[in-house]
Design a protein around this motif. Structure first.
Motif, PDB file in Angstrom:
ATOM      1  N   ASP A  35      13.134 -24.457 -23.532  1.00  0.00           N
ATOM      2  CA  ASP A  35      13.385 -24.544 -24.976  1.00  0.00           C
ATOM      3  C   ASP A  35      12.645 -25.722 -25.609  1.00  0.00           C
ATOM      4  OD1 ASP A  35      14.990 -22.326 -24.926  1.00  0.00           O
ATOM      5  OD2 ASP A  35      16.881 -23.458 -24.902  1.00  0.00           O
ATOM      6  N   MET A  36      12.423 -26.774 -24.832  1.00  0.00           N
ATOM      7  CA  MET A  36      11.729 -27.958 -25.337  1.00  0.00           C
ATOM      8  C   MET A  36      10.212 -27.795 -25.301  1.00  0.00           C
ATOM      9  SD  MET A  36      14.132 -30.889 -23.602  1.00  0.00           S
ATOM     10  CE  MET A  36      13.052 -32.213 -24.077  1.00  0.00           C
ATOM     11  N   GLY A  37       9.748 -26.626 -24.867  1.00  0.00           N
ATOM     12  CA  GLY A  37       8.322 -26.354 -24.855  1.00  0.00           C
ATOM     13  C   GLY A  37       7.600 -26.811 -23.604  1.00  0.00           C
ATOM     14  N   GLN A  38       8.327 -27.278 -22.614  1.00  0.00           N
ATOM     15  CA  GLN A  38       7.694 -27.704 -21.363  1.00  0.00           C
ATOM     16  C   GLN A  38       7.399 -26.490 -20.501  1.00  0.00           C
ATOM     17  OE1 GLN A  38      10.427 -30.510 -19.705  1.00  0.00           O
ATOM     18  NE2 GLN A  38      10.216 -31.948 -21.400  1.00  0.00           N
ATOM     19  N   LYS A  39       6.563 -26.686 -19.501  1.00  0.00           N
ATOM     20  CA  LYS A  39       6.229 -25.610 -18.570  1.00  0.00           C
ATOM     21  C   LYS A  39       6.625 -26.050 -17.160  1.00  0.00           C
ATOM     22  CE  LYS A  39       2.618 -23.987 -21.389  1.00  0.00           C
ATOM     23  NZ  LYS A  39       1.915 -23.514 -22.171  1.00  0.00           N
ATOM     24  N   PRO A  40       7.916 -25.896 -16.831  1.00  0.00           N
ATOM     25  CA  PRO A  40       8.416 -26.389 -15.553  1.00  0.00           C
ATOM     26  C   PRO A  40       8.234 -25.389 -14.414  1.00  0.00           C
ATOM     27  CG  PRO A  40      10.228 -25.551 -16.819  1.00  0.00           C
ATOM     28  CD  PRO A  40       8.972 -25.389 -17.666  1.00  0.00           C
ATOM     29  N   GLY A  41       6.995 -25.034 -14.128  1.00  0.00           N
ATOM     30  CA  GLY A  41       6.716 -24.026 -13.104  1.00  0.00           C
ATOM     31  C   GLY A  41       7.258 -24.380 -11.735  1.00  0.00           C
ATOM     32  N   ILE A  42       7.050 -25.617 -11.320  1.00  0.00           N
ATOM     33  CA  ILE A  42       7.509 -26.024  -9.991  1.00  0.00           C
ATOM     34  C   ILE A  42       9.034 -26.102  -9.970  1.00  0.00           C
ATOM     35  CG2 ILE A  42       7.491 -27.912  -8.314  1.00  0.00           C
ATOM     36  CD1 ILE A  42       4.581 -28.414  -9.190  1.00  0.00           C
ATOM     37  N   VAL A  43       9.607 -26.654 -11.014  1.00  0.00           N
ATOM     38  CA  VAL A  43      11.067 -26.780 -11.080  1.00  0.00           C
ATOM     39  C   VAL A  43      11.726 -25.406 -11.044  1.00  0.00           C
ATOM     40  CG1 VAL A  43      13.003 -27.551 -12.518  1.00  0.00           C
ATOM     41  CG2 VAL A  43      10.978 -28.975 -12.295  1.00  0.00           C
ATOM     42  N   THR A  44      11.194 -24.464 -11.797  1.00  0.00           N
ATOM     43  CA  THR A  44      11.802 -23.130 -11.820  1.00  0.00           C
ATOM     44  C   THR A  44      11.634 -22.411 -10.484  1.00  0.00           C
ATOM     45  OG1 THR A  44       9.825 -22.217 -12.873  1.00  0.00           O
ATOM     46  CG2 THR A  44      11.655 -22.808 -14.313  1.00  0.00           C
ATOM     47  N   ALA A  45      10.508 -22.625  -9.816  1.00  0.00           N
ATOM     48  CA  ALA A  45      10.308 -22.000  -8.496  1.00  0.00           C
ATOM     49  C   ALA A  45      11.302 -22.562  -7.481  1.00  0.00           C
ATOM     50  CB  ALA A  45       8.886 -22.233  -8.021  1.00  0.00           C
ATOM     51  N   ILE A  46      11.483 -23.864  -7.490  1.00  0.00           N
ATOM     52  CA  ILE A  46      12.438 -24.486  -6.579  1.00  0.00           C
ATOM     53  C   ILE A  46      13.859 -24.033  -6.922  1.00  0.00           C
ATOM     54  CG2 ILE A  46      13.467 -26.702  -5.895  1.00  0.00           C
ATOM     55  CD1 ILE A  46      10.634 -27.923  -6.292  1.00  0.00           C
ATOM     56  N   ALA A  47      14.164 -23.981  -8.216  1.00  0.00           N
ATOM     57  CA  ALA A  47      15.496 -23.553  -8.648  1.00  0.00           C
ATOM     58  C   ALA A  47      15.767 -22.116  -8.223  1.00  0.00           C
ATOM     59  CB  ALA A  47      15.626 -23.684 -10.161  1.00  0.00           C
ATOM     60  N   LYS A  48      14.781 -21.229  -8.363  1.00  0.00           N
ATOM     61  CA  LYS A  48      14.969 -19.833  -7.972  1.00  0.00           C
ATOM     62  C   LYS A  48      15.283 -19.721  -6.491  1.00  0.00           C
ATOM     63  CE  LYS A  48      12.789 -15.334  -7.485  1.00  0.00           C
ATOM     64  NZ  LYS A  48      13.243 -15.108  -6.134  1.00  0.00           N
ATOM     65  N   TYR A  49      14.544 -20.446  -5.678  1.00  0.00           N
ATOM     66  CA  TYR A  49      14.783 -20.394  -4.238  1.00  0.00           C
ATOM     67  C   TYR A  49      16.210 -20.839  -3.912  1.00  0.00           C
ATOM     68  CZ  TYR A  49      14.914 -21.760   0.599  1.00  0.00           C
ATOM     69  OH  TYR A  49      15.297 -21.905   1.905  1.00  0.00           O
ATOM     70  N   HIS A  50      16.587 -22.001  -4.426  1.00  0.00           N
ATOM     71  CA  HIS A  50      17.912 -22.530  -4.103  1.00  0.00           C
ATOM     72  C   HIS A  50      19.029 -21.680  -4.705  1.00  0.00           C
ATOM     73  CE1 HIS A  50      16.801 -26.070  -1.863  1.00  0.00           C
ATOM     74  NE2 HIS A  50      15.844 -26.306  -2.751  1.00  0.00           N
ATOM     75  N   MET A  51      18.808 -21.161  -5.903  1.00  0.00           N
ATOM     76  CA  MET A  51      19.828 -20.322  -6.534  1.00  0.00           C
ATOM     77  C   MET A  51      20.026 -19.021  -5.751  1.00  0.00           C
ATOM     78  SD  MET A  51      18.888 -21.060 -10.486  1.00  0.00           S
ATOM     79  CE  MET A  51      20.392 -20.843 -11.411  1.00  0.00           C
ATOM     80  N   THR A  52      18.950 -18.485  -5.197  1.00  0.00           N
ATOM     81  CA  THR A  52      19.067 -17.274  -4.379  1.00  0.00           C
ATOM     82  C   THR A  52      19.866 -17.559  -3.117  1.00  0.00           C
ATOM     83  OG1 THR A  52      16.970 -16.417  -5.212  1.00  0.00           O
ATOM     84  CG2 THR A  52      17.768 -15.487  -3.153  1.00  0.00           C
ATOM     85  N   GLU A  53      19.573 -18.662  -2.453  1.00  0.00           N
ATOM     86  CA  GLU A  53      20.293 -19.007  -1.230  1.00  0.00           C
ATOM     87  C   GLU A  53      21.763 -19.323  -1.515  1.00  0.00           C
ATOM     88  OE1 GLU A  53      19.119 -18.590   1.864  1.00  0.00           O
ATOM     89  OE2 GLU A  53      17.385 -17.775   0.800  1.00  0.00           O
ATOM     90  N   ILE A  54      22.031 -20.000  -2.610  1.00  0.00           N
ATOM     91  CA  ILE A  54      23.414 -20.305  -2.993  1.00  0.00           C
ATOM     92  C   ILE A  54      24.154 -19.009  -3.328  1.00  0.00           C
ATOM     93  CG2 ILE A  54      24.819 -21.369  -4.813  1.00  0.00           C
ATOM     94  CD1 ILE A  54      22.743 -23.676  -4.804  1.00  0.00           C
ATOM     95  N   SER A  55      23.463 -18.084  -3.968  1.00  0.00           N
ATOM     96  CA  SER A  55      24.078 -16.790  -4.291  1.00  0.00           C
ATOM     97  C   SER A  55      24.483 -16.051  -3.030  1.00  0.00           C
ATOM     98  CB  SER A  55      23.126 -15.933  -5.117  1.00  0.00           C
ATOM     99  OG  SER A  55      22.859 -16.547  -6.342  1.00  0.00           O
ATOM    100  N   ARG A  56      23.673 -16.155  -1.987  1.00  0.00           N
ATOM    101  CA  ARG A  56      24.030 -15.533  -0.702  1.00  0.00           C
ATOM    102  C   ARG A  56      25.340 -16.111  -0.167  1.00  0.00           C
ATOM    103  NH1 ARG A  56      19.339 -13.267   2.361  1.00  0.00           N
ATOM    104  NH2 ARG A  56      17.503 -13.660   1.101  1.00  0.00           N
ATOM    105  N   THR A  57      25.462 -17.430  -0.228  1.00  0.00           N
ATOM    106  CA  THR A  57      26.677 -18.093   0.253  1.00  0.00           C
ATOM    107  C   THR A  57      27.890 -17.646  -0.554  1.00  0.00           C
ATOM    108  OG1 THR A  57      25.385 -20.020   0.929  1.00  0.00           O
ATOM    109  CG2 THR A  57      27.753 -20.346   0.671  1.00  0.00           C
ATOM    110  N   ILE A  58      27.741 -17.607  -1.872  1.00  0.00           N
ATOM    111  CA  ILE A  58      28.843 -17.188  -2.741  1.00  0.00           C
ATOM    112  C   ILE A  58      29.244 -15.744  -2.441  1.00  0.00           C
ATOM    113  CG2 ILE A  58      29.450 -16.642  -5.137  1.00  0.00           C
ATOM    114  CD1 ILE A  58      27.775 -19.109  -5.937  1.00  0.00           C
TER     115      ILE A  58
END
Length: 91
Positions: A35-58
């Motif tokens: 929303d702030m206009g940044q391009k957090p490509g690396i942050v979003t890639a890392i977040a996707k990986y961890h969110m997927t693994e956390i979703s498996r645990t949940i």
């Protein structure tokens, strides 16, 4: 006795609650930076990986809490489609 009073169930419910809080914080961080206009490509890639693994645990904890109901496919099992979609989510 309510199901949440059993030690194993209470532990899984606590983990589910804490991990969902973490997922929401990660989602908020990444969407706010977008929303702030940044391009957090690396942050979003890392977040996707961890969110997927956390979703498996949940999901595994949810399946454990629901026990036999969670392994029977059918219209009353609201976890089965999510469980079947987990391998695809990690691609």
């Amino acid at each position: 006795m309510s199901i949440g009073k059993f030690e194993g169930v209470a532990e899984a419910l606590g983990r589910i609650g804490g991990l969902n809080y973490l997922l929401e914080a990660s989602r908020t961080l990444t969407t706010t930076s977008l929303d702030m206009g940044q391009k957090p490509g690396i942050v979003t890639a890392i977040a996707k990986y961890h969110m997927t693994e956390i979703s498996r645990t949940i999901l595994n904890d949810s399946m454990d809490i629901h026990a036999g109901r969670a392994i029977q496919c059918g219209p009353m099992n609201y976890l089965s489609s999510a469980y079947l979609g987990v391998p695809v989510a990690s691609q």
